[in-house]
Design a protein around this motif. Structure first.
Motif: not given
Lengths: 205, 241, 54, 225
Positions: A25-31, A182-197
């Motif tokens: 929880e509390e994480k955003a996965l950047h695929v 869970i986000v599939a994207a070509h660009q950076e999500l702009g999510v703050e570091q502690p949340y990012l995976q």
């Protein structure tokens, strides 16, 4: 959420094999990964729309195939297609999509429409909305879904810079309130570091 | 029990077992069919009503039985494949379809040939012929749906579901056709395959049925093996071929 | 005797065409299945050979 | 969520509203029904005696074909704009949702056929005492056709094969409905009791409503994979 040893084939091509990750929880996965590497296919497997050849997806320790409806209620999905009816107005579409999940009153919906900047276009049929406006409407659906997990496939497409910033903000506040994404994207999500995976996918073999 | 199920459901195991059985089953089919043909054409006495024309029964009735058996088997295999996600079961279902369609076609064609001397016309809306005609369309629908899906896994599940829906429907179709037929034609037409059968007429029929059964199993195993090859992606055991 | 047997009491055309057709369909089915199997096997062997090279 | 039928009303209401926004599409099956029925007298002869005997078969055959025609679009639009995915993932029981969709579809495509049937029956000189059997038969027969057709529609959605394949899949399965429906009318015309085939149609409908939504839901899942 956990994925274990996922393997998926399309025709004679193996898109990925032995793919595992864990998303607390509390994480955003950047695929991320090149075109055609199977990002969308992976997301569809995670949703339960596609069956993986091998492996399993678990939600709170239970395989998602076990309790399908329960799992589906827990997440909101945004695919390439928005899922809106061309004949219905933005307001009607939103009302329908949200009412499948929970009860909301008009005021809440209007506020959300305002938030995504669609108040002026709310009564136009979706047929005449621009691609970016429809994308914004999808975001409104996701926001109102009250889902713990968001699975978003290329949410940034067709959006202007303000719209993209909005997604980043949304993801931040979603994670901050204990949700996961869970986000599939070509660009950076702009999510703050502690949340990012991150999950980087490679070309298919 | 479950373990046995899975062991038999393992493609390499089936592949080897089938490879061993195919020649034996093929030989049994050949011998049985040859003896039954001799028995049916030479040894069995002519029917007192239909003369030598009744001998068509020896190919018509077994074909009709096999066609129905094939559909049931196909649907059962497809159902097992759908529920337990066993690829081998889907492979069996896919393999059975063309054989079943051939037997259905044979039942129709021989029935029609038989109909000419009996009824004076190539086609009559006889209950069995009509049912076979619908069955042929069920097989063709199954095969077309399979051909329309380019992904094997998707084709398996889509056509499998169709077969399962179809097999529930088959008894209803059969009953409705019988009922419809009895309302309209009554006893004016001699029903195919119902002459007074005596013992020396019966044994070649049963033997032909057994021969067709072995033939069916032989071709099914050959076709299932090709289906298995098409489905297997992990090449470890394939390397030893 | 033989010609009488072939004559089939006047039903020769019907009986022989039925049996002939059945034999033909069964044979075509068998040959077709065999051929398909050989093609698939050859294909799998080629693929494995190609995989081994890389 | 709340209760096993949750989502049923929502989907039903949306699909009905959509249908009323596209009145042209809604009228198509009915027009087709009228057209097929009108073609037969042209092809056969205007002879009342002849038309009266073939009327049950023509009416039922036309009903079968026109409900199939409309079914092609049952899932196609939803598939193409992505709302089918959203329905599958909505957290409701999918069989219930597809049942709602099929019901909505039947209301706009099957029900008009039932209501228009006496009109066409009179055009084919079908005696008036057989009309109630015709309407009753269509009323309990066409929902089964819609359900069977929905299985075929779900299986062919996204294949891009057109409606020919759909007909090949569904027509053989629909033969019992045609037989019982048309024979029932036949019996009524002859002044006999048509209750037997009507009961059978009812039994088939019961079977279809209880089993086919499951098959439709499975087919929808397969076509989205």
């Amino acid at each position: 959420m956990q994925a274990e040893g996922l393997e998926l084939w399309r025709g004679d091509r193996c898109l990925f094999r032995d793919l595992s990750f864990e998303l607390p929880e509390e994480k955003a996965l950047h695929v991320s990964g090149p075109n055609g590497c199977g990002k969308t296919s992976l997301l569809r497997v995670l949703c339960g729309l596609s069956e993986p050849e091998e492996g399993a997806v678990r939600w709170r320790g239970k395989s998602i195939r076990r309790d399908r409806e329960d799992y589906h209620q827990a997440f909101a999905w945004l695919g390439h297609l928005n899922g809106f009816k061309a004949e219905l107005s933005a307001r009607e579409n939103l009302a329908f999509s949200v009412s499948l999940r929970r009860k909301t009153d008009d005021e809440v919906r209007n506020n959300t429409l305002d938030q995504v900047g669609l108040t002026a276009a709310a009564d136009l049929p979706c047929r005449v909305l621009s691609a970016g406006q429809k994308r914004r409407l999808s975001l409104a659906t996701i926001m109102l879904s009250a889902a713990r997990l968001w699975i978003l496939d290329e949410p940034f497409t067709n959006l202007d810079s303000k719209g993209r910033e909005m997604i980043s903000e949304l993801l931040n506040s979603h994670c901050a309130s204990g949700g996961a994404a869970i986000v599939a994207a070509h660009q950076e999500l702009g999510v703050e570091q502690p949340y990012l995976q991150h999950l980087k996918m490679e070309d298919a073999v | 029990m479950w373990k046995l199920f899975h062991q038999f459901g393992s493609p390499p195991h089936f592949y080897r077992l089938a490879g061993y059985l195919i020649p034996w089953f093929g030989a049994a089919a050949l011998i049985l069919i040859l003896i039954a043909t001799y028995g049916g054409l030479v040894l069995a006495p002519a029917d007192y009503l239909q003369g030598d024309g009744f001998r068509i029964i020896y190919v018509h009735v077994p074909s009709a039985s096999m066609s129905l058996f094939a559909y049931t088997l196909m649907a059962t295999a497809a159902g097992i494949g759908l529920i337990w996600r066993i690829k081998l079961a889907h492979a069996v279902a896919a393999a059975v379809a063309p054989i079943g369609a051939s037997f259905t076609f044979l039942a129709l064609a021989t029935g029609s040939i038989w109909g000419k001397p009996m009824w004076g016309t190539w086609w009559a809306w006889d209950a069995r012929l009509t049912s076979e005609l619908i069955l042929l369309f069920l097989f063709l629908g199954y095969m077309s749906l399979r051909a329309a899906n380019d992904d094997v896994g998707k084709a398996d599940r889509a056509s499998g579901l169709l077969a399962v829906v179809g097999v529930v429907n088959v008894p209803i179709i059969h009953y409705s056709v019988e009922w419809w037929n009895s309302l309209h034609q009554g006893a004016t037409i001699i029903k195919l395959g119902k002459p007074a059968i005596t013992g020396d007429m019966l044994w070649p029929l049963l033997m032909m049925l057994a021969g067709f059964g072995f033939y069916f199993a032989t071709v099914m195993m050959i076709r299932t093996r090709s289906q298995v090859l098409q489905r297997e992606r992990k090449s470890q055991w394939l390397k030893s071929l | 005797m033989l010609s009488e047997f072939l004559h089939m009491g006047g039903y020769a055309g019907y009986v022989w065409s039925s049996f002939g057709l059945t034999a033909a369909v069964l044979l075509i089915n068998l040959v077709g299945a065999q051929r398909q199997f050989k093609q698939r096997l050859a294909f799998v062997r080629r693929r494995i050979a190609a995989e081994d090279k890389t | 969520m709340s209760g096993p039928m949750s989502g049923f009303g929502t989907v039903l209401a949306r699909d009905l509203r959509l249908a009323f926004r596209r009145p042209g599409e809604m009228a198509n099956p009915l027009l087709f029904f009228v057209l097929i029925t009108a073609i037969f007298p042209l092809g056969l002869s205007p002879e009342p005696e002849l038309l009266r005997t073939v009327a049950p078969g023509i009416l039922w055959g036309a009903a079968l074909l026109s409900s199939l025609l409309a079914l092609d679009l049952l899932f196609k639009n939803d598939y193409e704009d992505g709302s089918l995915e959203q329905l599958v993932l909505s957290g409701h029981s999918l069989p219930v949702l597809v049942l709602a969709k099929t019901l909505a579809h039947w209301v706009v495509s099957g029900l008009p056929l039932v209501l228009a049937a006496p009109l066409l029956a009179s055009a084919l000189y079908l005696p008036a005492h057989a009309w109630d059997t015709l309407m009753l038969g269509l009323l309990i027969g066409t929902p089964t056709l819609s359900l069977l057709g929905a299985v075929g529609a779900a299986l062919t959605t996204g294949l891009g094969t057109g409606s020919a394949l759909l007909s090949l899949l569904v027509l053989p399965l629909a033969t019992p409905i045609l037989i019982f429906g048309a024979r029932g009318v036949d019996l009524a015309v002859q002044g006999l009791d048509p209750v037997g085939p009507m009961y059978l149609l009812g039994a088939i409908l019961f079977l279809a409503v209880s089993l086919l939504p499951l098959a439709i839901a499975t087919a929808v899942r397969i076509s989205l994979d």
